[in-house]
Design an enzyme around this catalytic site. Sequence first.
Site, PDB file in Angstrom:
ATOM      1  N   PRO A 148       0.899  -1.253  -0.010  1.00 48.12           N
ATOM      2  CA  PRO A 148       0.070  -0.073   0.096  1.00 48.12           C
ATOM      3  C   PRO A 148       0.947   1.269  -0.083  1.00 48.12           C
ATOM      4  CG  PRO A 148       0.103  -1.065   2.159  1.00 48.12           C
ATOM      5  CD  PRO A 148       0.749  -1.916   1.109  1.00 48.12           C
ATOM      6  N   CYS A 149       0.525   2.390  -0.773  1.00 43.89           N
ATOM      7  CA  CYS A 149       0.958   3.602  -0.848  1.00 43.89           C
ATOM      8  C   CYS A 149       0.075   4.654  -0.678  1.00 43.89           C
ATOM      9  CB  CYS A 149       1.763   3.650  -2.304  1.00 43.89           C
ATOM     10  SG  CYS A 149       3.068   2.414  -2.497  1.00 43.89           S
ATOM     11  N   GLN A 150      -0.429   4.725   0.629  1.00 47.34           N
ATOM     12  CA  GLN A 150      -1.493   5.736   0.853  1.00 47.34           C
ATOM     13  C   GLN A 150      -1.067   7.261   0.770  1.00 47.34           C
ATOM     14  OE1 GLN A 150      -2.416   3.820   4.870  1.00 47.34           O
ATOM     15  NE2 GLN A 150      -3.660   2.414   4.173  1.00 47.34           N
ATOM     16  N   GLY A 151       0.203   7.402   0.890  1.00 49.91           N
ATOM     17  CA  GLY A 151       0.928   8.626   0.781  1.00 49.91           C
ATOM     18  C   GLY A 151       0.631   9.304  -0.535  1.00 49.91           C
ATOM     19  N   ILE A 152       0.386   8.571  -1.668  1.00 49.67           N
ATOM     20  CA  ILE A 152      -0.195   9.197  -3.071  1.00 49.67           C
ATOM     21  C   ILE A 152      -1.437   9.422  -3.119  1.00 49.67           C
ATOM     22  CG2 ILE A 152       2.069   8.114  -3.641  1.00 49.67           C
ATOM     23  CD1 ILE A 152       0.318   6.023  -5.220  1.00 49.67           C
TER      24      ILE A 152
END
Length: 838
Positions: free
Chosen positions: A452-456
């Site tokens: 997961p890359c929730q920062g994008i």
Amino acid sequence: MGKRKTKEEATQASASTASSRKKEKKTAEPLESRLYGEPVPAEEARERWLERYDKKKKSKNARGSGGNKKEDTDEEVLLARCHYRQAEVDGCIFNLNDDAYVKGEEGKPNYIGRIVELFETTDGEPYFTAQWFFKAEDTVIGKDHSSLIDSRRVFLSNMRDDNPLDCIVSKIQIAQVSPNMDLVAKQRTIPSSCDLYYDMSYSPTYSTFANLSIESTRAGSETSSTISSEVSFDGAEGECKPVSEKSSSISLPTKPEIALLDLYSGCGAMSTGLCLGAAISGINLVTRWAVDLNQYACESLRLNHPETVVRNETAENFLALLKKWEQLCRKFSLLKADEDVENLEEKEEEEEEEEDDDDDDEGDEKDDEFSEEVFEVEKILGICFGDPNESQKKGLYFKVRWKGYGPSEDTWEPFGGLGDCKERLCEFVEDGYRSKILPLPGDVDVICGGPPCQGISGFNRFRNVEAPLDDPKNHQMVVFMDIVEYLKPKFVLMENVVDILKFAQGFLGRYAIGRLVAMNYQARLGLLAAGCYGLPQFRMRVFLWGARPTEKLPQYPLPTHEVVVRGGIPNEFERNTVAFDEDQPCKLEKALLLGDAISDLPSVTNFESRDEMPYSKAPKTDFQKYIRLSRNELGVFASRCQSSQKAMLFDHCPLQLNEDDYQRVCRIPKKKGANFRDLPGVLVRPDNVVEWDKSVERVFLPSGKPLVPDYAMSFVRGTSTKPFGRLWWDETVPTVVTRAEPHNQIILHPEQDRVLTIRENARLQGFLDFYKLCGPVKERYIQVGNAVAVPVARALGYALGLAYRGICDEEPLLVLPQKFPNSLKRVPSESIEDDVNS
């Protein structure tokens, strides 16, 4: 989206950069340059470079061994009067296949190329053809991540350009070395006298880093003065063993199971699909381990895959545990001794001593409670990194069964606090080693996962555009690659949202490729739409293949179904979309529609709460017949999980709407395109913006709240048709979502006053009906919405199986068998080989 225009090639930034390398003579003082020696005999020249002597021929910008159409650019051929084997530039003799610096554009560094042709044009001008090398910063990896790659490492491409002879600047020594997963051993093979070295090819098509084809090496070429190290092809560990077109080694692997580790596994959709597809290709791929932080997703995976060791923990803790487990195995002589871990117990005791001191008070209370009773370890049951009861406490912990106590009294104890129970610990480690409760380096054949890359996310107002990896919400990309680096599997498949290629000029996607290439993995990046593989939803996702240099790099399966093209792909990565080119012949199935997937399901209301129910209708479509297959009929997973004698439908219940939303949904007309705009009191202006109809009084619900909420009117500045939108039978859904509230998305059933059920969403994702989910209703929606579409993973699993068996070619794309998957039984290896070769 089954086809695309070949003209889109111009949008590929890397290809554009390479194709612009054709040089013009500069106005500065020219170098003395001339073709040198005797011309190549005319008959030999015509045989080797026929297009130079045939006016009807056209050249291809990428006339390489791969022959890949996507790098080809038609252009007029420079016709030749004769060819040469040598040239002289500024007093230096250059031979065919020498490597050289070539003049760059004004103010830019020189290019690096191999001289593959020397000729005089019919106009009497001396020219050479360069085959280009790429530095890491010139590839998809880019400048931001070029530091991941050895500064002396370059990549040979199939791209070639014709250039005036005086564009050659100077000779450069480039060595070819064998690709090797052992970076230290690889460094020993690089000649100290070379300027640069290469061990892989690079193609902008699908951003591919791959083993060099035999045709790309210098074998059989003219004598060259450039250094070339010995390239070993004996199949030793870490070295490249080419597979011929008619390889006699093509057969099913002797290993009965191919071990898969599913990271960030969710409820297991990706690994399930991969195993299904691999089975069709004749490979017995088994998910041996799975890791996810979501408790309910782990329960779902464990229920459907009892053969899998499912770990409910963070990926960081899992990696730390793997390292500790390897140390334990060495400590008890199960692996070769390692000086660094000989004193493991003492080190661990020191690490845990402070924590034990902190827990003195708690220990005193236990002593008071149990008086002077002595506790003896009967058995060790489990292992983890970090105290399960205290998330901040790190270190190795074991689950202990105490002698004289039952399972309800089991506790998790730190390694340093177990006391004198070496025998019990040894038993646990030996049993765990034999049963492979945790993978050791070399145990894993395939790693898959979607970090997961929730920062994008666009919902994150504080996104770090300048340094995305500094955002803790994007750190899982690093952890995923760290696990790959530690376990070194044969194959890697990473999935993610398209935003990793959009956000910050594709920073995270480029990082992922850079990490794989830095580890000496081959790599290939593609975008696949779920609808192209037989689902009634679009859902575009990024898939990144990785393969050790000893393996074939898996291909991407071409679409089987036509779907409506949707935007959102960055121009630079548009050519990474997996699709047929416009001029390629293909026969695609019609796009699946919502009705094809769910029209056979029983009617349920907003208040349905049953987790199981019988089917009330017979299947109507091929999709429905397939999705209802039992485990036994499927032929995969049949012996691993019990199935009920009578087919039952699971999870066919919706999120129950509150009374106000239910009243609103009941007022939405049962027609195509219906939404909140069809409710009384709403006007739609010619510019498609909604406003209040002042000629009528505003309607209120029994609760006193308005029938049409203010947020629906203001959503996307009044232009959206999504709030309380109703789907229709003849539509393809954009994507399955994780939240089932209808406030800002189109998720209402076409003819029933409710949102789509969990099972209806699961069908849109390709889950077979026997796949039962666990947890509260909202959690099950999340599991389905976060999943990889099973048919996409199935098609990728088929490609993986072919690569594992070494029967795929070097092309990036694969045409799936007609009517795939027309049979879910294991196909004899001979028939697969015949199909691939044909």
